[in-house]
Write a protein that holds these residues in place. Structure first.
Motif, short mmCIF file in Angstrom:
data_model
loop_
_atom_site.label_atom_id
_atom_site.label_comp_id
_atom_site.label_asym_id
_atom_site.label_seq_id
_atom_site.Cartn_x
_atom_site.Cartn_y
_atom_site.Cartn_z
N PRO A 173 11.35 -15.59 -17.34
CA PRO A 173 12.06 -16.87 -17.46
C PRO A 173 11.72 -17.58 -18.77
CG PRO A 173 10.21 -17.09 -15.96
CD PRO A 173 10.31 -15.63 -16.30
N LEU A 174 12.70 -18.33 -19.25
CA LEU A 174 12.51 -19.09 -20.49
C LEU A 174 11.77 -20.39 -20.23
CD1 LEU A 174 13.21 -19.43 -23.54
CD2 LEU A 174 15.36 -20.48 -22.80
N HIS A 175 11.97 -20.99 -19.04
CA HIS A 175 11.33 -22.25 -18.71
C HIS A 175 11.07 -22.30 -17.21
CE1 HIS A 175 15.26 -23.69 -17.23
NE2 HIS A 175 15.78 -23.18 -18.33
N ASP A 176 10.47 -23.39 -16.74
CA ASP A 176 9.96 -23.42 -15.37
C ASP A 176 10.80 -24.27 -14.42
OD1 ASP A 176 9.34 -25.89 -16.34
OD2 ASP A 176 7.21 -25.81 -15.87
N ALA A 177 12.07 -24.50 -14.75
CA ALA A 177 12.92 -25.26 -13.83
C ALA A 177 13.12 -24.47 -12.53
CB ALA A 177 14.27 -25.54 -14.48
N ALA A 178 13.37 -25.18 -11.46
CA ALA A 178 13.62 -24.53 -10.17
C ALA A 178 14.86 -23.66 -10.25
CB ALA A 178 13.80 -25.59 -9.09
N TYR B 57 18.02 -24.01 -12.77
CA TYR B 57 17.73 -23.20 -13.96
C TYR B 57 19.00 -22.97 -14.78
CZ TYR B 57 15.70 -19.55 -16.89
OH TYR B 57 15.25 -18.80 -17.95
N LYS B 58 18.89 -23.21 -16.09
CA LYS B 58 19.96 -22.89 -17.02
C LYS B 58 19.39 -22.01 -18.12
CE LYS B 58 22.68 -27.15 -16.49
NZ LYS B 58 23.24 -28.34 -17.20
N PRO B 59 20.13 -21.00 -18.53
CA PRO B 59 19.64 -20.16 -19.64
C PRO B 59 19.60 -20.95 -20.94
CG PRO B 59 21.90 -19.58 -19.04
CD PRO B 59 21.42 -20.55 -18.01
N GLY B 60 18.84 -20.44 -21.88
CA GLY B 60 18.66 -21.14 -23.15
C GLY B 60 19.97 -21.38 -23.87
N TYR B 61 20.89 -20.41 -23.83
CA TYR B 61 22.15 -20.59 -24.55
C TYR B 61 22.94 -21.77 -24.01
CZ TYR B 61 24.46 -18.03 -20.70
OH TYR B 61 24.92 -17.63 -19.48
N GLN B 62 22.86 -22.01 -22.69
CA GLN B 62 23.58 -23.13 -22.10
C GLN B 62 22.94 -24.45 -22.51
OE1 GLN B 62 26.46 -22.71 -20.27
NE2 GLN B 62 26.66 -24.93 -20.53
N LEU B 63 21.61 -24.51 -22.47
CA LEU B 63 20.92 -25.72 -22.89
C LEU B 63 21.19 -26.03 -24.36
CD1 LEU B 63 17.51 -25.11 -21.08
CD2 LEU B 63 19.27 -26.77 -20.43
#
Length: 266
Positions: free
Chosen positions: A233-238, A242-248
């Motif tokens: 995972p790229l980050h620790d959101a539930a 969770y959203k992938p990095g490209y979406q963020l």
């Protein structure tokens, strides 16, 4: 390529919100490409498949500067070349390249073609490959296909089919002596990939300018990066948020655009 004068109802059954999202995202990508020096005024082309349709895509009218593109002005174009809705002229090469690639595989929902400077610099070299000599390159090298046989301007769909065959299920096509084509399952994914690719190419061009030997990564190092990209995972959101990095990343870029050029949504 034939054009119908009557309006087309669009993708029957597709949620209106999904179609509006696709329109706004594609308009935003054109505006952002001007900011990021990816555009050539009115030339090159970005498209996205119409949600709910299996045989049409959205495309701006040819002649609009990319800084002028708005969601409501996008035309719906059939894979067979018919203009299903919207007003304006269709750039021949946009249809000839994009229709066959959209049709080739569902993952090519967004297709972005540019002559952006650093990747296009690499395509002018005898060895046009993006080499795994750094962090960004290692994330991208497994996604790239290479066209080594430049065949002039794309004025016939057979050229788009040739490019689609080379691209296959990969998401980046280096077009020798020409430019680059990047695809994604959404505009957000494709634009983030396009942005990352140009940054990686810029670093490689800068490294080549030094004239010093490149510090290549081993195959094991590249494999480790690829495993981390795809399986950690790229980050620790539930999981529910969770959203992938490209979406963020794309959402962040759209927030900037909303403050500076909100008319792209119109």
């Amino acid at each position: 390529m034939t054009v119908l004068s009557q309006a087309h109802a669009g993708a029957l059954g597709a949620p209106v919100a999904a179609q509006q999202q696709a329109r706004e995202d594609l308009a935003a990508a054109h505006r952002l490409a001007v900011w990021h020096d990816f555009s050539e005024g009115i030339y090159n082309h970005f498209t996205v498949a119409v949600p709910g349709s299996s045989d049409s895509f959205l495309l701006p009218p040819f002649g609009l500067h990319w800084s002028e593109v708005m969601a409501s002005e996008l035309m719906e174009i059939g894979f067979d070349g018919r203009q299903l809705s919207g007003e304006g002229i269709i750039q021949r090469s946009a249809y000839c390249i994009h229709a066959p690639i959209h049709a080739a595989h569902p993952k090519h929902a967004a297709v972005l073609h540019t002559h952006m400077p650093y990747v296009s610099t690499l395509t002018r070299l005898r060895d046009q490959h993006l080499h795994a000599v750094g962090h960004l390159e290692a994330q991208l090298v497994d996604q790239i296909a290479y066209d080594e046989d430049y065949d002039g301007l794309a004025r016939d769909p057979s050229e788009g089919q040739r490019l689609a065959d080379i691209l296959g299920e990969r998401s980046i096509l280096f077009m020798g002596n020409h430019g680059v084509l990047v695809t994604g399952r959404s505009v957000a994914e494709a634009y983030d990939r396009l942005y990352t690719l140009e940054r990686a190419a810029r670093l490689q061009v800068f490294a080549l300018w030094t004239g010093q030997p490149l510090r290549g990564l081993s195959s094991a190092q590249v494999d480790r990066v690829q495993d981390q990209i795809h399986n950690t995972p790229l980050h620790d959101a539930a999981s529910t948020t969770y959203k992938p990095g490209y979406q963020l990343h794309f959402e962040a870029l759209r927030r900037l655009l909303d403050r500076r050029e909100p008319d792209y949504r119109n």
